[in-house]
Every structure is written in C-alpha cells, then in structure tokens.
Design a protein around this motif. Structure first.
Motif, PDB file in Angstrom:
ATOM      1  N   SER A  14       0.837  -1.191   0.000  1.00  0.00           N
ATOM      2  CA  SER A  14       0.000   0.000   0.000  1.00  0.00           C
ATOM      3  C   SER A  14       0.879   1.251   0.000  1.00  0.00           C
ATOM      4  N   GLY A  15       0.519   2.216  -0.864  1.00  0.00           N
ATOM      5  CA  GLY A  15       1.273   3.454  -0.984  1.00  0.00           C
ATOM      6  C   GLY A  15       2.312   3.457  -2.083  1.00  0.00           C
ATOM      7  N   GLU A  16       2.628   2.290  -2.611  1.00  0.00           N
ATOM      8  CA  GLU A  16       3.620   2.220  -3.690  1.00  0.00           C
ATOM      9  C   GLU A  16       2.961   2.473  -5.041  1.00  0.00           C
ATOM     10  N   TRP A  17       3.741   2.340  -6.106  1.00  0.00           N
ATOM     11  CA  TRP A  17       3.230   2.651  -7.435  1.00  0.00           C
ATOM     12  C   TRP A  17       3.578   1.548  -8.433  1.00  0.00           C
ATOM     13  N   LEU A  18       2.822   1.537  -9.512  1.00  0.00           N
ATOM     14  CA  LEU A  18       3.073   0.674 -10.655  1.00  0.00           C
ATOM     15  C   LEU A  18       2.721   1.438 -11.928  1.00  0.00           C
ATOM     16  N   ARG A  19       3.349   1.063 -13.018  1.00  0.00           N
ATOM     17  CA  ARG A  19       2.958   1.597 -14.316  1.00  0.00           C
ATOM     18  C   ARG A  19       2.605   0.428 -15.232  1.00  0.00           C
ATOM     19  N   LEU A  20       1.378   0.420 -15.679  1.00  0.00           N
ATOM     20  CA  LEU A  20       0.914  -0.604 -16.611  1.00  0.00           C
ATOM     21  C   LEU A  20       1.086  -0.106 -18.036  1.00  0.00           C
ATOM     22  N   SER A  21       1.396  -1.033 -18.918  1.00  0.00           N
ATOM     23  CA  SER A  21       1.526  -0.722 -20.337  1.00  0.00           C
ATOM     24  C   SER A  21       0.541  -1.562 -21.144  1.00  0.00           C
ATOM     25  N   CYS A  22       0.045  -0.972 -22.199  1.00  0.00           N
ATOM     26  CA  CYS A  22      -0.867  -1.653 -23.128  1.00  0.00           C
ATOM     27  C   CYS A  22      -0.333  -1.382 -24.526  1.00  0.00           C
ATOM     28  N   THR A  23       0.207  -2.403 -25.152  1.00  0.00           N
ATOM     29  CA  THR A  23       0.832  -2.247 -26.454  1.00  0.00           C
ATOM     30  C   THR A  23       0.032  -3.001 -27.512  1.00  0.00           C
ATOM     31  N   ALA A  24      -0.173  -2.345 -28.631  1.00  0.00           N
ATOM     32  CA  ALA A  24      -0.956  -2.936 -29.710  1.00  0.00           C
ATOM     33  C   ALA A  24      -0.058  -3.443 -30.823  1.00  0.00           C
ATOM     34  N   SER A  25      -0.502  -4.487 -31.448  1.00  0.00           N
ATOM     35  CA  SER A  25       0.141  -4.974 -32.676  1.00  0.00           C
ATOM     36  C   SER A  25      -0.954  -5.233 -33.700  1.00  0.00           C
ATOM     37  N   GLY A  26      -0.659  -4.893 -34.930  1.00  0.00           N
ATOM     38  CA  GLY A  26      -1.618  -5.123 -36.004  1.00  0.00           C
ATOM     39  C   GLY A  26      -2.585  -3.980 -36.254  1.00  0.00           C
ATOM     40  N   PHE A  27      -2.576  -2.981 -35.389  1.00  0.00           N
ATOM     41  CA  PHE A  27      -3.417  -1.805 -35.608  1.00  0.00           C
ATOM     42  C   PHE A  27      -2.818  -0.625 -34.837  1.00  0.00           C
ATOM     43  N   THR A  28      -3.306   0.568 -35.143  1.00  0.00           N
ATOM     44  CA  THR A  28      -2.776   1.787 -34.543  1.00  0.00           C
ATOM     45  C   THR A  28      -3.648   2.204 -33.370  1.00  0.00           C
ATOM     46  N   LEU A  29      -3.050   2.241 -32.187  1.00  0.00           N
ATOM     47  CA  LEU A  29      -3.818   2.569 -30.987  1.00  0.00           C
ATOM     48  C   LEU A  29      -4.475   3.945 -31.060  1.00  0.00           C
ATOM     49  N   ASP A  30      -3.814   4.890 -31.707  1.00  0.00           N
ATOM     50  CA  ASP A  30      -4.342   6.254 -31.726  1.00  0.00           C
ATOM     51  C   ASP A  30      -5.652   6.354 -32.503  1.00  0.00           C
ATOM     52  N   ASP A  31      -5.987   5.344 -33.265  1.00  0.00           N
ATOM     53  CA  ASP A  31      -7.254   5.349 -33.992  1.00  0.00           C
ATOM     54  C   ASP A  31      -8.433   4.985 -33.095  1.00  0.00           C
ATOM     55  N   TYR A  32      -8.144   4.605 -31.858  1.00  0.00           N
ATOM     56  CA  TYR A  32      -9.170   4.083 -30.949  1.00  0.00           C
ATOM     57  C   TYR A  32      -9.143   4.795 -29.607  1.00  0.00           C
ATOM     58  N   ALA A  33     -10.290   4.760 -28.935  1.00  0.00           N
ATOM     59  CA  ALA A  33     -10.319   5.092 -27.522  1.00  0.00           C
ATOM     60  C   ALA A  33      -9.814   3.865 -26.760  1.00  0.00           C
ATOM     61  N   ILE A  34      -8.943   4.091 -25.799  1.00  0.00           N
ATOM     62  CA  ILE A  34      -8.349   2.996 -25.036  1.00  0.00           C
ATOM     63  C   ILE A  34      -8.775   3.113 -23.581  1.00  0.00           C
ATOM     64  N   GLY A  35      -9.307   2.023 -23.077  1.00  0.00           N
ATOM     65  CA  GLY A  35      -9.762   2.019 -21.689  1.00  0.00           C
ATOM     66  C   GLY A  35      -9.025   0.992 -20.865  1.00  0.00           C
ATOM     67  N   TRP A  36      -8.870   1.324 -19.591  1.00  0.00           N
ATOM     68  CA  TRP A  36      -8.373   0.359 -18.619  1.00  0.00           C
ATOM     69  C   TRP A  36      -9.554  -0.050 -17.727  1.00  0.00           C
ATOM     70  N   PHE A  37      -9.738  -1.331 -17.591  1.00  0.00           N
ATOM     71  CA  PHE A  37     -10.754  -1.893 -16.716  1.00  0.00           C
ATOM     72  C   PHE A  37     -10.058  -2.820 -15.725  1.00  0.00           C
ATOM     73  N   GLN A 101     -14.090   2.061 -30.729  1.00  0.00           N
ATOM     74  CA  GLN A 101     -14.086   3.043 -31.810  1.00  0.00           C
ATOM     75  C   GLN A 101     -14.134   4.465 -31.286  1.00  0.00           C
ATOM     76  N   VAL A 102     -15.043   4.752 -30.326  1.00  0.00           N
ATOM     77  CA  VAL A 102     -15.240   6.138 -29.895  1.00  0.00           C
ATOM     78  C   VAL A 102     -15.147   6.265 -28.378  1.00  0.00           C
ATOM     79  N   VAL A 103     -15.939   5.476 -27.670  1.00  0.00           N
ATOM     80  CA  VAL A 103     -15.956   5.551 -26.209  1.00  0.00           C
ATOM     81  C   VAL A 103     -15.493   4.226 -25.630  1.00  0.00           C
ATOM     82  N   CYS A 104     -14.954   4.291 -24.422  1.00  0.00           N
ATOM     83  CA  CYS A 104     -14.462   3.086 -23.759  1.00  0.00           C
ATOM     84  C   CYS A 104     -15.632   2.315 -23.167  1.00  0.00           C
ATOM     85  N   SER A 105     -15.727   1.043 -23.496  1.00  0.00           N
ATOM     86  CA  SER A 105     -16.785   0.205 -22.951  1.00  0.00           C
ATOM     87  C   SER A 105     -16.282  -1.228 -22.899  1.00  0.00           C
ATOM     88  N   TRP A 106     -16.817  -1.984 -21.972  1.00  0.00           N
ATOM     89  CA  TRP A 106     -16.431  -3.383 -21.807  1.00  0.00           C
ATOM     90  C   TRP A 106     -17.321  -4.253 -22.664  1.00  0.00           C
TER      91      TRP A 106
END
Length: 121
Positions: A14-37, A101-106
């Motif tokens: 508790s109190g520490e930090w982490l950095r998560l990464s989400c890397t795409a292959s086969g498509f360009t992430l900037d074309d999409y809304a990206i959500g963390w769930f 495509q536009v908004v983040c949804s599960w």
C-alpha cells in the motif's frame, strides 16, 4: 494479427506505485479510444480510466482513482500507459486494456489478456 498486450502488473505494498503498459500490434492505438478496466475476484469489471483517440487525448477516471492514476499515450510506441500512484488494497485486481471506436466500454472491440495487480496492506 490484431492484439493488445498488457504488462507491468505485480505485487506491491500500500502506498507504492506501478505503471501498466498496453501495447498494440496489427493496428494503430491512436485510432481508438483505449480504456483500462479492472476485475476483482467475484466482481464485475470496473472501468478505471479512458483516453480518446485520433489525437484528441481527452481522459477520464473513475472517482476512486482520480488524483492517483494517470493515463497517457505514446503513439511512437503504439502504447498506452496507466501510472498508478498511492496504491491501495482495493486497487487489487486483474487490469485489462481494451480498444473501442469512440468511447471506452467493456469488453471492447479488442482486449488484452490482463495483468494482475495485487496491493498488500
């Protein structure tokens, strides 16, 4: 092959930090809304944060992580990050990134396999 891969999870105190990464292959992430769930054992997936695409870069956070988590995008690396500071035990769960495509949804158009985050008290 269209794929999202998360990394960066782990066991922290508790109190520490982490950095998560989400890397795409086969498509360009900037074309999409990206959500963390995240999904805790026995619970439904919960939206944590979202960043819009196409160079808009608007961000949103669930109330419980505002001021502690920061979502960002590195288009050169085709990667979205989730920097998680001041972690709490209630942040524990499997964290997934998803692309929409536009908004983040599960569950999203594309979703990674998840990375485990465990915060001990």
């Amino acid at each position: 092959q269209l794929q999202l891969v998360e990394s960066g999870g782990g066991l922290v105190q508790s109190g520490e930090w982490l950095r998560l990464s989400c890397t795409a292959s086969g498509f360009t992430l900037d074309d999409y809304a990206i959500g963390w769930f995240r999904q805790a054992p026995g619970k439904e997936p919960e939206g944590v944060s979202c960043i819009t695409g196409r160079s808009d870069g608007s961000t949103a956070y669930t109330d419980s992580v505002k001021g502690r988590f920061t979502i960002s995008r590195d288009n050169a690396k085709n990667t979205v990050y989730l920097l998680m500071n001041s972690l709490k035990p209630e942040d524990t769960g499997v964290y997934y990134c998803e692309a929409d495509q536009v908004v983040c949804s599960w569950p999203g158009l594309y979703r990674g396999q998840g990375t485990q985050v465990t915060v001990s008290s």
